[in-house]
Design an enzyme around this catalytic site. Structure first.
Site, PDB file in Angstrom:
ATOM      1  N   GLY A  43       0.827  -1.210   0.000  1.00 37.03           N
ATOM      2  CA  GLY A  43       0.000   0.000   0.000  1.00 37.03           C
ATOM      3  C   GLY A  43       0.861   1.260   0.000  1.00 37.03           C
ATOM      4  N   TRP A 116       5.214  -1.659  -0.399  1.00 36.90           N
ATOM      5  CA  TRP A 116       5.324  -0.808   0.789  1.00 36.90           C
ATOM      6  C   TRP A 116       5.693  -1.637   2.021  1.00 36.90           C
ATOM      7  CZ3 TRP A 116       6.095   3.098   3.827  1.00 36.90           C
ATOM      8  CH2 TRP A 116       5.604   3.076   5.139  1.00 36.90           C
ATOM      9  N   HIS A 298       5.439  -6.055 -10.970  1.00 37.03           N
ATOM     10  CA  HIS A 298       5.319  -5.728  -9.550  1.00 37.03           C
ATOM     11  C   HIS A 298       4.354  -6.649  -8.817  1.00 37.03           C
ATOM     12  CE1 HIS A 298       5.951  -2.884  -6.253  1.00 37.03           C
ATOM     13  NE2 HIS A 298       4.671  -2.953  -5.984  1.00 37.03           N
TER      14      HIS A 298
END
Length: 317
Positions: A43, A116, A298
């Site tokens: 996030g 993150w 990703h």
């Protein structure tokens, strides 16, 4: 994703009061007597998922997952109309992790984090190296100014159509400045028409830049307006402050992780987070290993990513 372990349900869960009016959701899965492992979601703001439980052999691990402040089932959610983000910072999340560790009676744990979550994992481990037995990081980011500039501007070179829409969605006066600041202002606007459109525009950009394979489908959570708003608010909140970290400090101080085995897994086609970041990190972290998934971007669902993550946790089991 056939290489994941079979689906499991938590054997325990709860809401932990971490102060500042926040209560964070946590759960434990697998073997109560197994090796403790903490999962840090991405996030900021996505919340933990059922699939994250499946990166571990449930007979070998005591798997701990939690929704970071403002995310998932934690309350208050970042999408709420009166949200106060001043008590949602990296330092608060690190303190929450330590509070959860003590609450569960865990002395040390393996730490796994993606995107993150890798920034948060590195921050935690560099502050509390004695608490971390091993680390498994994937789709690695360190939330530097240059990474944020790349993901909001530079990578538009590869996605010009999506980037032009992303840019056009902010007021004309803001288009040559910080997109993070511009979007954050729109996302915090009291008018639902304004902040809901900004959340959709931000999330469309986020999903566009991970779509490196034909037929890629965004996670269904992006269909939920509350998820989109909470997620976009938290991402822009953390990015506008560069996660309250000294720029470049996580890589610079990675020598503090010497003695903690680490496996870094990254997609060669991760355009939003270029391979240079984990490559540089590995050079500064004695005892770490970089595994490059040649066909992956990703998304942890991309070819080679899931298999590599599971192989890493199996190795440390």
């Amino acid at each position: 994703m056939p290489d994941l372990y079979p689906p499991i349900e938590p054997y325990d869960s709860g809401m932990l009061d971490v102060g500042d009016g926040h209560r964070v959701y946590w759960e434990t899965c697998g073997n109560p007597a197994g090796k403790p492992a903490l999962v840090l979601h991405g996030g900021p703001g996505t919340g933990c998922t059922a699939n994250a439980r499946r990166y571990f052999d449930p007979s070998a691990y005591r798997i701990v997952l939690f929704d970071q402040r403002g995310s998932g089932r934690s309350v208050p959610h970042a999408s709420s109309s009166d949200v106060d983000l001043s008590t949602n910072t990296t330092a608060h999340l690190i303190a929450d992790m330590e509070r959860l560790r003590r609450h569960l009676g865990i002395g040390q744990w393996l730490v796994l984090g993606g995107s993150w979550g890798s920034t948060l994992a590195l921050t935690y481990a560099e502050q509390y190296p004695e608490r971390v037995t091993e680390m498994v990081l994937f789709s690695i980011a360190t939330t530097t100014a240059s990474e944020i500039e790349w993901i909001t501007r530079g990578v538009g070179t590869f996605f010009p159509e999506a980037w032009s829409r992303f840019r056009a969605a902010v007021p004309e006066a803001d288009r040559d400045g910080s997109f993070v600041e511009a979007y954050h202002r729109l996302l915090m606007h009291p008018d639902p028409v304004v902040h809901e459109k900004a959340a959709r525009d931000w999330c469309e950009w986020e999903t566009a830049i991970v779509a490196v394979h034909p037929g890629h489908k965004p996670h269904p959570r992006y269909e939920d307006p509350a998820f989109r708003l909470g997620f976009a608010r938290l991402v822009t909140h953390y990015w506008r402050h560069r996660a309250w970290l000294e720029d470049g400090a996580l890589v610079r101080d990675a020598h503090h992780l010497a003695g903690i085995p680490g496996i870094l897994i990254h997609g060669r086609l991760d355009l939003g987070g270029p391979l240079a970041t984990p490559w540089n990190l590995q050079r500064h972290w004695p005892g770490s290993e970089l595994i490059v998934a040649g066909e992956a971007g990703h998304d942890a669902r991309d070819p080679g990513m899931t298999e590599s993550i599971v192989a890493a946790t199996d190795r440390f089991a």
